[in-house]
Design an enzyme around this catalytic site. Structure first.
Site, PDB file in Angstrom:
ATOM      1  N   ASP A 156      58.632  91.356  -6.592  1.00 28.36           N
ATOM      2  CA  ASP A 156      58.859  89.915  -6.690  1.00 28.36           C
ATOM      3  C   ASP A 156      57.998  89.173  -5.681  1.00 28.36           C
ATOM      4  O   ASP A 156      58.455  88.248  -5.020  1.00 28.36           O
ATOM      5  CB  ASP A 156      60.346  89.604  -6.466  1.00 28.36           C
TER       6      ASP A 156
ATOM      7  N   GLY B 113      71.309  80.673  -1.339  1.00 30.77           N
ATOM      8  CA  GLY B 113      70.641  81.830  -1.912  1.00 30.77           C
ATOM      9  C   GLY B 113      71.408  82.369  -3.094  1.00 30.77           C
ATOM     10  O   GLY B 113      72.378  81.766  -3.570  1.00 30.77           O
ATOM     11  N   GLU B 114      71.000  83.550  -3.575  1.00 29.77           N
ATOM     12  CA  GLU B 114      71.641  84.142  -4.740  1.00 29.77           C
ATOM     13  C   GLU B 114      73.073  84.537  -4.443  1.00 29.77           C
ATOM     14  O   GLU B 114      73.949  84.414  -5.292  1.00 29.77           O
ATOM     15  CB  GLU B 114      70.841  85.371  -5.188  1.00 29.77           C
ATOM     16  N   PHE B 115      73.348  84.987  -3.219  1.00 31.80           N
ATOM     17  CA  PHE B 115      74.677  85.511  -2.901  1.00 31.80           C
ATOM     18  C   PHE B 115      75.536  84.506  -2.131  1.00 31.80           C
ATOM     19  O   PHE B 115      76.735  84.701  -2.002  1.00 31.80           O
ATOM     20  CB  PHE B 115      74.545  86.784  -2.070  1.00 31.80           C
TER      21      PHE B 115
END
Length: 914
Positions: A725, A609-611
């Protein structure tokens, strides 16, 4: 849990992907002799590649003859155990417009197929020359074609297919009426090359069957390294790159990492490393040395030692010298010893002293103790009178037991004198009057001679001045006292050696009158009454404390209730933006449950994921059944802002409770890494799930999925919450095809106190152009109406089975087309009512778009009246994207030329406002 503890420090190696070729027609030095059908179709000729090297090529150009169906098949290609292969095609195609007097059947494309086989069994007639049993890979179109006046323009296309399961395969090329040349064909596969990560070697590994596959490669520690976290594995992704290391090795004791951190090399002579880990070797401590390589400890030099508790990093030390200047003082049968510390402590700080004694029996008392003294003084009592004793004062430290000559000491010899008597036991009160106290006592246990007399010392309680009287016997009467006054009394005995110690102080009181028989028994009623009164007071204090505690708890509960009323309107639950908190970390603890790390077990990494990484695992909490969960991790080296943004998503999810919104199970903020635990959705993201199952669902099933998404968005909208989103990639699907809204990273709270609730994003914020409403792109104004626009795009994605909105158009082209009122056409087989609902969601005026509540009601009606879903939209001949128009001959799976046609038609046709 080893994975959780080591995840923060693991390093992913950066290694470029490696390609291995299975077949390359450019290597051919003779004729390729591939199989063709019919004979009048493909023709093998000699040609040149783009670097003008001679190669064997195939060409076909039967454009003047209609109904062409020309096939070309390669030789058998062994797959060598790989699951997915790539085909690089170099070819040139002539522009049909440059060929005069040809029928309309001229093509500028050709088809690529493959056929799997367990052996080289294909013939001129088998398998049959048609799409089945051949498997179509793709229709290949050139980027550039050429005319007679131009040199041939070479196009390069790469396509992949899999999974493969048989021993090998053939490639086949179908021409349906093009004038083209197939210059070269290269078949290859990708693999991750051998690499070293975290001091573990991972072998060369081929990629998986899908472009998104992660292939596990087991690892083994390099030489002189040991495992510290298992299992050892890396994941090889579809691009031939290593990622997501699991497990770790580290250098053993006596070995340090090399400069490139790929090997464990031995410590050189004169250096050592005592523990496993990534630390470097260091010089030997003082008074130690080593001449060997790979030492984990440096032995001490002669005369120097380490204690058993000393770490190998400590210097070697020696035993202390003897204590100095021992002074003894004899007082009858008592002895006082004092000394100074040694000149040499041996280089240690754990110096203590022992005072052993010869001829001392068990009655001898050495205070504070005989062994392990920190202070440099002792007092010896209860020695026998007129007796010679010998004492040693020893200095010892932590290595004294290592030296056979230890400890070093100073000796003291003394002789005791006559002893005074011991202390008198407890004094008793026989009787008291207003001015006298009659006392008695027992003789000392150790009189040490003949008792000459006793001395009685007394004084009023609280007064410093005392008086004494003597008695020849073990009793006495003290006279001349004040009535009803407490006195403190002590008694001691005397021999020829002097007075002994006083007895313990005792308190006695004279009487109010002259009653000679008043005793303790006379005071019993007063004592009992006082005790009863005290008990009543204690009970009262307890009751008062309980009442106060209840009041305090009631006050706290009232304060908490009033705080909740700030957040909850009557009958409506309102979302609270975690970023409104002064410390956003407080929002996490208010809205999300903290889970103990012992309840979580990570089983497999399923994505990134993004993190950080996303894993599948299990959650087992007390009183609840074990469940499969999804686990989001916060990658190592995060900033405080990243940690806040990561946990903000948990603060948002923790406020939601709806069957079509992803459920938060809890967070782990006190672990490393920080974790977010959510329910596990077996089928993953909706867009990829639909692409994998293209055409397998009924329209009713697809509408049911859309209904669930709309219900989840209605719930969020009712909470005054905007998602920002909404896209199929952010919808998760479980095993029962239930769709749930997720990914709240861009979401924000709507202030409903204003007439037009919106969210204005910060400048430069990321906006998903293809899913975002025009006013949100132009003015950064986000509302539930902009979420409705995004929902219309999601509807289009679902009905088209995960096709990319606006295909290969650039973001700028999408914004231009939407601004000029062009809209996406209906997907293939799309019911008319669904496309009409999409167009309503895409109304330019946001106030005219339907609310999510009406969308849910509309979809419910469609599900109840399935016949309405059978009316399919027709193919329009008008402009692409304008008012729902479609491209003539448009195919949902062949969007290569759509962008150019959009540009042409937009330049030719005035936009019609929606």
């Amino acid at each position: 849990m080893d994975y959780l503890l080591w995840l923060c420090s693991l390093v992913v190696p950066v290694v470029l992907a490696v390609e291995e070729t299975l077949m390359d027609s450019r290597w051919a030095t003779t004729e390729l002799a591939w199989t063709t059908f019919p004979e009048s179709g493909w023709e093998e000729v000699s040609g040149y590649d783009d670097s003008m090297s001679p190669i064997r090529t195939y060409q076909v150009c039967n454009v003047r003859q209609p109904n062409q169906n020309n096939w070309l098949r390669t030789d058998f290609i062994p797959r060598k155990g790989v699951l997915r292969v790539y085909v690089e095609l170099k070819f040139s195609v002539r522009d049909c417009a440059s060929i005069p007097n040809i029928p309309g059947s001229c093509k500028e494309t050709f088809n690529l197929f493959y056929y799997e086989s367990d052996g080289d069994t294909a013939t001129d007639t088998s398998p049959q020359w048609r799409e089945n049993p051949y498997v179509k890979v793709d229709t290949i179109a050139p980027d550039e074609s050429f005319s007679l006046l131009e040199a041939g323009r070479i196009n390069t296309k790469v396509r992949s297919f899999g999974p493969l399961s048989k021993a090998g395969f053939y490639l086949a090329f179908q021409d349906l009426g093009a004038c083209m040349s197939l210059i070269s064909v290269r078949v290859f596969f990708k693999k991750c090359s051998t690499t070293i990560a975290n001091f573990a070697v991972f072998p060369e590994t081929a990629t998986g069957a899908e472009a998104t596959s992660l292939v596990i490669a087991p690892g083994a520690c390099v030489t002189n390294a040991m495992e510290v976290s298992v299992p050892l594995k890396l994941y090889c992704n579809g691009d031939g790159e290593w990622m997501v290391p699991v497990g770790s090795c580290t250098c053993m004791a006596g070995f340090e990492p090399s400069s490139d951190s790929t090997q464990c090399q031995a410590c050189i002579p004169g250096t050592f490393k005592s523990k496993f880990g990534s630390a470097s070797c260091v010089l030997c401590p003082a008074n130690s040395r080593t001449s060997a390589r790979g030492s984990s400890v440096c032995p001490c030099q002669n005369g120097f030692y380490r204690a058993d508790s000393d770490p190998p990093e400590s210097a070697c030390t020696t035993i202390p010298s003897a204590p100095r200047n021992v002074i003894s003082s004899v007082n009858e049968t008592s002895l006082s010893l004092e000394w100074e510390e040694p000149d040499d402590t041996g280089g240690r700080s754990d110096l203590v002293y022992n005072v052993p004694c010869t001829r001392c029996d068990d009655n001898v008392d050495i205070a504070p103790r005989r062994l392990g003294l920190r202070q440099r003084k002792v007092v010896v009592r209860n020695l026998q009178a007129h007796t010679r004793y010998s004492f040693e004062v020893q200095a010892v430290n932590g290595v004294s037991g290592k030296n056979p000559t230890s400890p070093r000491y100073s000796t003291v010899n003394i002789t005791t004198n006559q002893a005074a008597p011991s202390a008198v036991p407890t004094v008793h009160l026989m009787r008291s009057t207003a001015d006298t106290l009659s006392l008695s006592w027992l003789p000392p246990e150790k009189p040490n001679g003949v008792i000459l007399d006793y001395e009685i010392k007394y004084h009023e309680r609280g007064q410093a001045m005392s008086h004494t009287v003597t008695s020849q016997h073990s009793s006495a009467k003290v006279e001349g006292l004040r009535a009803a006054t407490p006195y403190v009394v002590q008694v001691r005995a005397r021999t020829v050696a002097g007075y002994g110690r006083y007895s313990n102080p005792m308190d006695f009181s004279t009487s109010l009158d002259s009653d000679p028989q008043k005793s303790v028994q006379d005071q019993l009623p007063l004592i009992v009454g006082s005790a009863s009164a005290g008990l009543v007071v204690i009970v009262a204090l307890v009751v008062i404390a309980i009442v106060c505690l209840k009041k305090q708890r009631s006050s706290s509960e009232l304060e908490y209730t009033e705080k909740l009323q700030q957040y909850i309107s009557p009958g409506v639950k309102v979302y609270i933006d975690p970023f409104t908190y002064e410390d956003p970390n407080d929002a996490v603890h208010e809205f999300a449950k903290e889970i103990d790390i012992s309840c979580v077990k990570i089983e497999e990494v399923i994505g990134a994921g993004e993190f950080g990484e996303v894993c599948r695992g299990r959650l087992k909490q007390a009183g609840r059944r074990e469940m499969v969960v999804a686990i989001k991790t916060l990658k190592a080296g995060y900033t405080e802002r990243q940690r806040r943004d990561f946990l903000a998503e948990a603060s948002i999810m923790g406020q939601f409770d709806h069957p079509n919104v992803i459920r938060l199970e809890g967070v782990l903020t006190r672990s490393c890494p920080v974790l977010i635990i959510t329910e596990f959705m077996e089928n993953g993201a909706l867009d990829s799930f639909l692409r994998l199952n293209d055409g397998r669902f009924t329209m009713t099933q697809l509408v049911g999925m859309l209904r669930g998404i709309a219900a989840g968005m209605k719930y969020l909208s009712d909470m005054n919450y905007v998602h920002r989103d909404l896209a199929a990639r952010n919808i998760l699907v479980n095993s029962n095809l239930v769709c749930k809204v997720s990914d709240f990273g861009l979401s924000r709270f709507l202030d409903d106190t204003s007439a037009d609730p919106t969210y204005t994003s910060s400048l430069g914020g990321k906006i998903p152009i293809r899913w975002t409403a025009p006013e949100a792109i132009a003015f950064r104004k986000f509302t539930s109406a902009s979420d409705v626009w995004s929902y219309g795009i999601v509807m289009w994605e679902v009905v088209s089975y995960g096709e990319r909105p606006y295909w290969d158009m650039s973001n700028q082209d999408v914004m231009t087309a939407v601004e000029q009122d062009y809209r996406l056409p209906p997907p293939m087989d799309c019911p008319m009512v669904l496309h009409q609902l999409m167009l309503e969601c895409w109304m330019k005026e946001r106030n005219l778009r339907p609310k999510f509540s009406r969308i849910v009601n509309t979809l419910d009606k469609l599900l109840r009246n399935a016949a309405s879903l059978k009316v399919v939209t027709s193919t329009y001949s008008g402009d692409l994207l304008r008012l729902g128009g479609t491209l003539p001959g448009h195919n949902r799976k062949s969007p290569e030329s759509s962008q150019e046609i959009v540009r042409q038609q937009m330049s030719q046709t005035l936009p019609i406002r929606v």
